[in-house]
Scaffold this motif. Structure first.
Motif, PDB file in Angstrom:
ATOM      1  N   ILE A 136       1.155  21.291  28.912  1.00  0.00           N
ATOM      2  CA  ILE A 136       2.468  20.701  28.645  1.00  0.00           C
ATOM      3  C   ILE A 136       2.849  19.678  29.705  1.00  0.00           C
ATOM      4  O   ILE A 136       3.378  18.600  29.389  1.00  0.00           O
ATOM      5  CB  ILE A 136       3.548  21.798  28.547  1.00  0.00           C
ATOM      6  N   THR A 137       2.602  19.993  30.975  1.00  0.00           N
ATOM      7  CA  THR A 137       2.996  19.092  32.064  1.00  0.00           C
ATOM      8  C   THR A 137       2.312  17.726  31.970  1.00  0.00           C
ATOM      9  O   THR A 137       2.985  16.692  32.081  1.00  0.00           O
ATOM     10  CB  THR A 137       2.726  19.743  33.431  1.00  0.00           C
ATOM     11  N   PRO A 138       0.987  17.653  31.774  1.00  0.00           N
ATOM     12  CA  PRO A 138       0.369  16.327  31.607  1.00  0.00           C
ATOM     13  C   PRO A 138       0.929  15.568  30.401  1.00  0.00           C
ATOM     14  O   PRO A 138       1.126  14.352  30.459  1.00  0.00           O
ATOM     15  CB  PRO A 138      -1.118  16.653  31.407  1.00  0.00           C
ATOM     16  N   TYR A 139       1.166  16.293  29.317  1.00  0.00           N
ATOM     17  CA  TYR A 139       1.722  15.682  28.103  1.00  0.00           C
ATOM     18  C   TYR A 139       3.094  15.089  28.386  1.00  0.00           C
ATOM     19  O   TYR A 139       3.393  13.947  27.997  1.00  0.00           O
ATOM     20  CB  TYR A 139       1.786  16.753  27.014  1.00  0.00           C
ATOM     21  N   TYR A 140       3.936  15.842  29.101  1.00  0.00           N
ATOM     22  CA  TYR A 140       5.276  15.362  29.440  1.00  0.00           C
ATOM     23  C   TYR A 140       5.197  14.144  30.361  1.00  0.00           C
ATOM     24  O   TYR A 140       5.899  13.139  30.148  1.00  0.00           O
ATOM     25  CB  TYR A 140       6.077  16.480  30.109  1.00  0.00           C
ATOM     26  N   ARG A 141       4.372  14.220  31.389  1.00  0.00           N
ATOM     27  CA  ARG A 141       4.281  13.110  32.350  1.00  0.00           C
ATOM     28  C   ARG A 141       3.753  11.850  31.694  1.00  0.00           C
ATOM     29  O   ARG A 141       4.210  10.751  32.005  1.00  0.00           O
ATOM     30  CB  ARG A 141       3.386  13.521  33.525  1.00  0.00           C
ATOM     31  N   GLN A 142       2.793  12.009  30.796  1.00  0.00           N
ATOM     32  CA  GLN A 142       2.248  10.852  30.088  1.00  0.00           C
ATOM     33  C   GLN A 142       3.325  10.224  29.199  1.00  0.00           C
ATOM     34  O   GLN A 142       3.445   8.998  29.126  1.00  0.00           O
ATOM     35  CB  GLN A 142       1.060  11.303  29.236  1.00  0.00           C
ATOM     36  N   THR A 143       4.124  11.066  28.544  1.00  0.00           N
ATOM     37  CA  THR A 143       5.206  10.573  27.691  1.00  0.00           C
ATOM     38  C   THR A 143       6.254   9.843  28.511  1.00  0.00           C
ATOM     39  O   THR A 143       6.771   8.796  28.104  1.00  0.00           O
ATOM     40  CB  THR A 143       5.862  11.743  26.930  1.00  0.00           C
ATOM     41  N   LYS A 144       6.581  10.376  29.689  1.00  0.00           N
ATOM     42  CA  LYS A 144       7.590   9.740  30.536  1.00  0.00           C
ATOM     43  C   LYS A 144       7.110   8.376  31.026  1.00  0.00           C
ATOM     44  O   LYS A 144       7.897   7.423  31.102  1.00  0.00           O
ATOM     45  CB  LYS A 144       7.910  10.640  31.729  1.00  0.00           C
ATOM     46  N   ALA A 145       5.838   8.261  31.343  1.00  0.00           N
ATOM     47  CA  ALA A 145       5.284   6.965  31.746  1.00  0.00           C
ATOM     48  C   ALA A 145       5.374   5.970  30.589  1.00  0.00           C
ATOM     49  O   ALA A 145       5.667   4.786  30.789  1.00  0.00           O
ATOM     50  CB  ALA A 145       3.840   7.126  32.208  1.00  0.00           C
ATOM     51  N   ASN A 146       5.147   6.439  29.378  1.00  0.00           N
ATOM     52  CA  ASN A 146       5.282   5.579  28.199  1.00  0.00           C
ATOM     53  C   ASN A 146       6.734   5.173  27.989  1.00  0.00           C
ATOM     54  O   ASN A 146       7.025   4.054  27.537  1.00  0.00           O
ATOM     55  CB  ASN A 146       4.761   6.301  26.958  1.00  0.00           C
ATOM     56  N   PHE A 147       7.663   6.079  28.299  1.00  0.00           N
ATOM     57  CA  PHE A 147       9.092   5.767  28.215  1.00  0.00           C
ATOM     58  C   PHE A 147       9.416   4.606  29.155  1.00  0.00           C
ATOM     59  O   PHE A 147      10.120   3.656  28.769  1.00  0.00           O
ATOM     60  CB  PHE A 147       9.910   6.997  28.598  1.00  0.00           C
ATOM     61  N   TYR A 148       8.899   4.669  30.371  1.00  0.00           N
ATOM     62  CA  TYR A 148       9.147   3.588  31.343  1.00  0.00           C
ATOM     63  C   TYR A 148       8.558   2.271  30.842  1.00  0.00           C
ATOM     64  O   TYR A 148       9.236   1.235  30.873  1.00  0.00           O
ATOM     65  CB  TYR A 148       8.528   3.940  32.700  1.00  0.00           C
ATOM     66  N   ARG A 149       7.322   2.316  30.397  1.00  0.00           N
ATOM     67  CA  ARG A 149       6.689   1.093  29.948  1.00  0.00           C
ATOM     68  C   ARG A 149       7.432   0.497  28.763  1.00  0.00           C
ATOM     69  O   ARG A 149       7.557  -0.732  28.647  1.00  0.00           O
ATOM     70  CB  ARG A 149       5.220   1.394  29.582  1.00  0.00           C
ATOM     71  N   SER A 150       7.965   1.334  27.869  1.00  0.00           N
ATOM     72  CA  SER A 150       8.738   0.865  26.737  1.00  0.00           C
ATOM     73  C   SER A 150      10.033   0.203  27.190  1.00  0.00           C
ATOM     74  O   SER A 150      10.442  -0.829  26.655  1.00  0.00           O
ATOM     75  CB  SER A 150       9.030   2.030  25.782  1.00  0.00           C
ATOM     76  N   LEU A 151      10.677   0.814  28.193  1.00  0.00           N
ATOM     77  CA  LEU A 151      11.914   0.247  28.725  1.00  0.00           C
ATOM     78  C   LEU A 151      11.670  -1.157  29.281  1.00  0.00           C
ATOM     79  O   LEU A 151      12.432  -2.086  29.023  1.00  0.00           O
ATOM     80  CB  LEU A 151      12.474   1.123  29.843  1.00  0.00           C
ATOM     81  N   VAL A 152      10.616  -1.294  30.072  1.00  0.00           N
ATOM     82  CA  VAL A 152      10.299  -2.579  30.688  1.00  0.00           C
ATOM     83  C   VAL A 152      10.003  -3.628  29.620  1.00  0.00           C
ATOM     84  O   VAL A 152      10.424  -4.776  29.712  1.00  0.00           O
ATOM     85  CB  VAL A 152       9.112  -2.428  31.663  1.00  0.00           C
ATOM     86  N   ALA A 153       9.276  -3.203  28.602  1.00  0.00           N
ATOM     87  CA  ALA A 153       8.892  -4.141  27.538  1.00  0.00           C
ATOM     88  C   ALA A 153      10.105  -4.647  26.759  1.00  0.00           C
ATOM     89  O   ALA A 153      10.081  -5.750  26.219  1.00  0.00           O
ATOM     90  CB  ALA A 153       7.899  -3.477  26.591  1.00  0.00           C
ATOM     91  N   ASN A 154      11.164  -3.835  26.700  1.00  0.00           N
ATOM     92  CA  ASN A 154      12.351  -4.204  25.926  1.00  0.00           C
ATOM     93  C   ASN A 154      13.469  -4.776  26.773  1.00  0.00           C
ATOM     94  O   ASN A 154      14.570  -4.974  26.278  1.00  0.00           O
ATOM     95  CB  ASN A 154      12.865  -2.967  25.172  1.00  0.00           C
ATOM     96  N   ASN A 155      13.196  -5.042  28.043  1.00  0.00           N
ATOM     97  CA  ASN A 155      14.217  -5.599  28.942  1.00  0.00           C
ATOM     98  C   ASN A 155      13.712  -6.874  29.601  1.00  0.00           C
ATOM     99  O   ASN A 155      12.532  -7.130  29.659  1.00  0.00           O
ATOM    100  CB  ASN A 155      14.591  -4.569  30.019  1.00  0.00           C
TER     101      ASN A 155
END
Length: 229
Positions: free
Chosen positions: A210-229
């Motif tokens: 679960i922890t790797p899955y969560y951390r990978q998702t959070k990194a994708n959240f950051y990358r998505s934020l940057v891409a949309n700003n």
């Protein structure tokens, strides 16, 4: 990216790479556990297991010892940098597909000229969140979300070759980046509650995945934020 897309991307990225991600998670946890236990043992002669089994955590430190409080702050920074190193490694994997060896990845905040900037930024992040929490608990909680992207922003600055980074520079950028998106991250966290319960039901064993899955998702959240700003 929607939450579902971020999670699916995390699964796709981890497919065939679970062994690496799990090693990164387990050994970061082990190193931090040893450091925290060693500090507790130095001051009390008792480790964490003893504390839990005897239910006497409040009585371990006899009298007020400012030096012990200082040691806890120092240990918090040491272990926090290891977690930031994990975040750096995962973000690099998201962006380039490069899998830094787990035994060096957990220490990536300490290497390649990153230590000073990472340490000062982490210290200021912890200080700001602590002060806000002491004054008002809920605003402190909100500020924690405002500063949540700080390690990822700092990693991007390192990747861009920046070395002269102010202690609050990445914090300020995180606050601006998260403006209007704190609830998005909060809801993303809520979406992992079911997984968290599964981890508890399995006596913590489930968190290995679960922890790797969560951390990978959070990194994708950051990358998505940057891409949309």
């Amino acid at each position: 990216m929607t939450r579902a897309q971020m999670k699916q991307a995390a699964k796709d990225q981890l497919r065939g790479n679970w062994g690496w991600a799990i090693c990164l998670t387990i050994f970061a946890w082990l190193v931090n556990a040893v450091i925290m236990d060693l500090n507790r043992w130095i001051w009390t002669g008792k480790d964490f297991t003893y504390t839990v089994l005897r239910f006497n955590k409040d009585n371990l430190i006899q009298g007020y010892k400012p030096a012990y409080n200082l040691s806890e702050i120092i240990v918090g920074l040491i272990t926090g940098l290891i977690l930031w190193g994990v975040a750096y490694t995962i973000l690099d994997f998201v962006e380039t597909g490069k899998m830094e060896p787990w035994y060096s990845g957990i220490f990536s905040a300490y290497s390649n000229g990153r230590f000073k900037n990472s340490l000062f930024t982490l210290f200021m992040t912890n200080l700001f969140v602590s002060l806000w929490t002491i004054l008002f608990i809920i605003p402190g909680f909100i500020k924690g979300y405002s500063y949540a992207m700080t390690p990822y922003i700092l990693k991007d600055k390192f990747s861009a070759g920046q070395t002269d980074i102010g202690a609050t520079e990445a914090i300020t950028e995180s606050r601006k980046l998260m403006d209007g998106h704190k609830m998005d991250l909060f809801v993303l966290h809520l979406s992992f509650i079911g997984w968290g319960l599964l981890g508890l039901i399995t006596c913590g064993i489930g968190f290995i995945w679960i922890t790797p899955y969560y951390r990978q998702t959070k990194a994708n959240f950051y990358r998505s934020l940057v891409a949309n700003n």
